[in-house]
Motif scaffolding. Structure first.
Motif, PDB file in Angstrom:
ATOM      1  N   LYS A  81       0.984  -1.145   0.159  1.00  0.00           N
ATOM      2  CA  LYS A  81       0.132   0.021   0.334  1.00  0.00           C
ATOM      3  C   LYS A  81       0.517   1.071  -0.009  1.00  0.00           C
ATOM      4  O   LYS A  81       0.270   1.700  -0.063  1.00  0.00           O
ATOM      5  CB  LYS A  81      -1.028  -0.259   1.227  1.00  0.00           C
ATOM      6  N   GLU A  92      -1.149   3.764  -2.184  1.00  0.00           N
ATOM      7  CA  GLU A  92      -2.430   3.511  -3.397  1.00  0.00           C
ATOM      8  C   GLU A  92      -3.392   4.250  -3.057  1.00  0.00           C
ATOM      9  O   GLU A  92      -3.618   5.229  -1.527  1.00  0.00           O
ATOM     10  CB  GLU A  92      -3.005   2.103  -2.962  1.00  0.00           C
ATOM     11  N   PRO A  93      -4.028   4.946  -4.090  1.00  0.00           N
ATOM     12  CA  PRO A  93      -4.750   6.190  -4.526  1.00  0.00           C
ATOM     13  C   PRO A  93      -5.943   5.919  -2.425  1.00  0.00           C
ATOM     14  O   PRO A  93      -6.140   6.859  -2.154  1.00  0.00           O
ATOM     15  CB  PRO A  93      -5.534   5.995  -5.275  1.00  0.00           C
ATOM     16  N   GLU A  94      -6.444   5.089  -2.073  1.00  0.00           N
ATOM     17  CA  GLU A  94      -7.291   4.869  -1.450  1.00  0.00           C
ATOM     18  C   GLU A  94      -7.841   4.621  -0.109  1.00  0.00           C
ATOM     19  O   GLU A  94      -7.961   4.776   1.579  1.00  0.00           O
ATOM     20  CB  GLU A  94      -8.865   2.814  -1.511  1.00  0.00           C
ATOM     21  N   THR A 114      -4.560   5.763   3.208  1.00  0.00           N
ATOM     22  CA  THR A 114      -3.987   6.988   3.901  1.00  0.00           C
ATOM     23  C   THR A 114      -3.377   6.464   5.457  1.00  0.00           C
ATOM     24  O   THR A 114      -3.460   5.838   6.292  1.00  0.00           O
ATOM     25  CB  THR A 114      -5.615   7.725   5.505  1.00  0.00           C
TER      26      THR A 114
END
Length: 76
Positions: free
Chosen positions: A28, A63-65, A67
């Motif tokens: 991630k 990864e975009p999703e 945090t």
């Protein structure tokens, strides 16, 4: 001869087949450290080691999703 500066390469988020360097879960977070080496972590280990990773990271991408807890620390 005039020296030429080239912009640093932009890091890409971990690919779907890249695995955490700690546990082999899906990556991630990709962290680039001085010298250009890269480390990939799953969400769990990225957040667990955030305090230490921000000390050695020169660049990171998630990864975009995802945090990452260390993102705020990197901005300081």
């Amino acid at each position: 001869m005039t020296p030429t500066l080239t912009p640093p390469e932009t890091a890409a988020p971990p690919a779907a087949d890249e695995r955490c360097d700690r546990c082999s879960a899906a990556g991630k977070l990709r962290v680039t450290i001085a010298g250009g080496s890269e480390l990939v972590f799953c969400g769990h280990h990225a957040n667990k080691y955030a305090d230490d990773l921000v000390k050695i990271a020169v660049q990171y991408v998630t990864e975009p999703e995802f945090t990452w807890r260390g993102a705020d620390m990197m901005r300081r």
